[in-house]
Design a protein around this motif. Structure first.
Motif, PDB file in Angstrom:
ATOM      1  N   UNK A 177       1.085  -0.988  -0.386  1.00 58.61           N
ATOM      2  CA  UNK A 177      -0.317   0.199   0.279  1.00 58.61           C
ATOM      3  C   UNK A 177       0.821   1.377  -0.404  1.00 58.61           C
ATOM      4  N   UNK A 178       0.629   2.284  -1.126  1.00 56.04           N
ATOM      5  CA  UNK A 178       0.934   3.511  -1.036  1.00 56.04           C
ATOM      6  C   UNK A 178       0.809   4.298  -0.330  1.00 56.04           C
ATOM      7  N   UNK A 179       1.199   5.389   0.351  1.00 52.49           N
ATOM      8  CA  UNK A 179       1.034   6.040   1.474  1.00 52.49           C
ATOM      9  C   UNK A 179       1.043   7.202   0.815  1.00 52.49           C
ATOM     10  N   UNK A 180       0.173   7.337   0.461  1.00 49.55           N
ATOM     11  CA  UNK A 180      -0.271   9.420   0.052  1.00 49.55           C
ATOM     12  C   UNK A 180      -1.641   9.908   0.222  1.00 49.55           C
ATOM     13  N   UNK A 181      -1.524   9.880   1.703  1.00 45.40           N
ATOM     14  CA  UNK A 181      -2.529  10.596   3.003  1.00 45.40           C
ATOM     15  C   UNK A 181      -1.531  11.204   3.854  1.00 45.40           C
ATOM     16  N   UNK A 182      -2.871  12.140   4.148  1.00 43.21           N
ATOM     17  CA  UNK A 182      -2.055  12.469   5.228  1.00 43.21           C
ATOM     18  C   UNK A 182      -0.691  13.149   5.865  1.00 43.21           C
ATOM     19  N   UNK A 183      -0.507  14.306   5.075  1.00 47.78           N
ATOM     20  CA  UNK A 183       0.362  15.318   4.215  1.00 47.78           C
ATOM     21  C   UNK A 183       1.829  14.633   4.489  1.00 47.78           C
ATOM     22  N   UNK A 184       1.642  13.693   3.975  1.00 46.26           N
ATOM     23  CA  UNK A 184       3.773  13.308   3.312  1.00 46.26           C
ATOM     24  C   UNK A 184       3.411  13.601   2.637  1.00 46.26           C
ATOM     25  N   UNK A 185       5.210  12.616   2.061  1.00 39.91           N
ATOM     26  CA  UNK A 185       5.500  13.396   0.908  1.00 39.91           C
ATOM     27  C   UNK A 185       4.069  13.407  -0.545  1.00 39.91           C
ATOM     28  N   UNK A 186       3.383  11.810  -0.347  1.00 44.15           N
ATOM     29  CA  UNK A 186       2.743  12.221  -2.238  1.00 44.15           C
ATOM     30  C   UNK A 186       1.555  12.408  -2.263  1.00 44.15           C
ATOM     31  N   UNK A 187       1.349  12.918  -1.022  1.00 40.88           N
ATOM     32  CA  UNK A 187       0.225  14.150  -0.135  1.00 40.88           C
ATOM     33  C   UNK A 187       0.740  15.606  -0.254  1.00 40.88           C
ATOM     34  N   UNK A 188       2.602  15.816  -0.141  1.00 45.45           N
ATOM     35  CA  UNK A 188       2.722  17.700  -0.356  1.00 45.45           C
ATOM     36  C   UNK A 188       2.481  17.736  -1.139  1.00 45.45           C
ATOM     37  N   UNK A 189       3.285  16.393  -2.666  1.00 44.16           N
ATOM     38  CA  UNK A 189       3.242  17.057  -4.367  1.00 44.16           C
ATOM     39  C   UNK A 189       1.567  16.972  -4.302  1.00 44.16           C
ATOM     40  N   UNK A 190       0.680  16.426  -4.003  1.00 48.15           N
ATOM     41  CA  UNK A 190      -1.062  16.452  -4.256  1.00 48.15           C
ATOM     42  C   UNK A 190      -1.336  17.936  -4.248  1.00 48.15           C
ATOM     43  N   UNK A 191      -0.849  18.591  -3.284  1.00 46.18           N
ATOM     44  CA  UNK A 191      -2.071  19.772  -2.571  1.00 46.18           C
ATOM     45  C   UNK A 191      -1.187  20.422  -3.073  1.00 46.18           C
ATOM     46  N   UNK A 192      -2.260  21.984  -2.528  1.00 47.94           N
ATOM     47  CA  UNK A 192      -1.921  23.491  -3.824  1.00 47.94           C
ATOM     48  C   UNK A 192      -1.027  23.900  -2.875  1.00 47.94           C
ATOM     49  N   UNK A 193      -0.770  23.910  -1.642  1.00 49.30           N
ATOM     50  CA  UNK A 193       0.014  24.440  -0.464  1.00 49.30           C
ATOM     51  C   UNK A 193       0.884  23.797   0.068  1.00 49.30           C
ATOM     52  N   UNK A 194       1.240  23.031  -0.091  1.00 48.69           N
ATOM     53  CA  UNK A 194       3.133  22.230  -0.327  1.00 48.69           C
ATOM     54  C   UNK A 194       3.771  22.285  -1.471  1.00 48.69           C
TER      55      UNK A 194
END
Length: 366
Positions: A177-194
């Motif tokens: 399972x790839x962790x793309x949640x909860x503000x970690x690296x992949x989520x940081x790439x996805x989100x506009x504020x990071x």
């Protein structure tokens, strides 16, 4: 509840499972403080909870630079992999499928916690606001501004996901399972504020999905795509994620999962953020409904479910499996308790993240 669809064996995607209950990934921070090798009693902890359909491990570092928190386990060394092999055997003994959750924490880290004592990197040089990081030596400390990742950094992380996946396969894990949640690296790439990048990894929401897509394709060089999942946390604000268009970002994440052909998506409802329940309900889109609309694979739903609401979600065809997190900590026999209607034991939050066996392997069965 013993005759609920929740507890019946089923063919779900690539796997035959003995029930539709998933143990959600939960960080417990019992690994060795210097080597990030899982504790020698971790196999007992996971083995106590091995009667679910799928057991997803705590978030596990796929490379040394992925370290964010003290005592979180890795799977990038031979020593770590050898211990995970014992853990997988303990999981399989109860009939559960074993899935490792791989993460990179990105900016949610601190030099004091990292093997090289270096400044962490992230999509952009944006520090978390109004937050601190826990360290073993100095307690809570202020975050430092991360270094913006170069193309070489990105390529290295993507390749490291494949190397960690190879170790996971060697340890016997059924999937990743790839962790793309909860503000970690992949989520940081996805989100506009990071993600303030202006290259091919930033700007449009499609560009912000590129890193996620490359990580999936990297893991898919090791595992069949049917054995790969991704976890998302739509509307989540944990670790200072503030997406200006949460529905648009989530739809883009789902479309990426669909286009890559992975086996499942694991979606955290906004009723939970990180390791806490949402303090106050707020208006949001039907997250599970959106998942079904944009993704045709297996859906794992998570976030404040009971056995009754989980049964309804599956019976109505909205989800294929339902994940339970904190109830599994205090109730190693959660499946049996839910089947029999036995009251659940209360979680001691004070022992969630401390070293040692207390609050880890000493919760009794009913």
């Amino acid at each position: 509840m013993s005759d609920s669809i929740l507890f019946k064996p089923a063919k779900i995607g690539a796997w035959d499972v003995n029930n539709r209950v998933v143990m959600a990934p939960m960080s417990r921070f019992r690994a060795d403080a210097k080597t990030w090798v899982p504790a020698d009693y971790a196999a007992e902890y996971y083995g106590q909870r091995n009667t679910c359909g799928i057991l997803i491990t705590e978030a596990t570092q796929m490379s040394p630079d992925a370290v964010g928190y003290p005592r979180s386990p890795g799977i990038y060394s031979d020593e770590q992999t050898a211990v995970w092999k014992k853990i997988v055997s303990a999981i399989h003994e109860g009939g559960a499928k074993a899935v490792v959750q791989l993460w990179h924490t990105g900016r949610i880290s601190h030099p004091e916690n990292r093997p090289e004592k270096d400044v962490p990197f992230a999509p952009s040089a944006v520090a978390p606001q109004n937050m601190q990081m826990i360290t073993d030596e100095h307690g809570m400390v202020d975050f430092e501004t991360p270094r913006e990742m170069t193309q070489d950094d990105i390529d290295y992380v993507v390749e490291s996901f494949a190397k960690a996946s190879a170790n996971a396969k060697a340890a016997g894990f059924d999937g990743v399972e790839i962790h793309a949640a909860n503000g970690y690296l992949i989520d940081q790439f996805c989100a506009s504020n990071t993600n303030l990048r202006t290259d091919g990894y930033g700007g449009t929401v499609e560009n912000r999905m590129r890193f996620l897509r490359e990580v999936i394709e990297s893991v898919a060089t090791v595992y069949d795509k049917g054995n790969i999942g991704v976890r998302f946390s739509p509307y989540g604000t944990f670790d200072d994620i503030h997406e200006e268009d949460p529905v648009g970002m989530f739809e883009a994440q789902l479309k990426t999962a669909e286009a890559t052909g992975i086996g499942y998506v694991h979606v955290i409802r906004p009723e939970v953020t990180g390791d806490n329940d949402t303090a106050e309900p707020f208006e949001h889109a039907d997250i599970i409904g959106l998942t079904r609309k944009h993704y045709s694979g297996v859906v794992i739903a998570a976030g404040q479910y009971t056995s009754e609401s989980a049964t309804a979600e599956i019976s109505e065809g909205r989800a294929d499996l339902v994940a339970f997190g904190r109830p599994f900590v205090a109730n190693p026999d959660l499946i049996k308790r839910m089947q029999n209607g036995t009251p659940l034991a209360e979680l001691n939050r004070d022992t969630l993240y401390i070293p040692g066996k207390v609050g880890y392997i000493d919760y009794p069965a009913a």
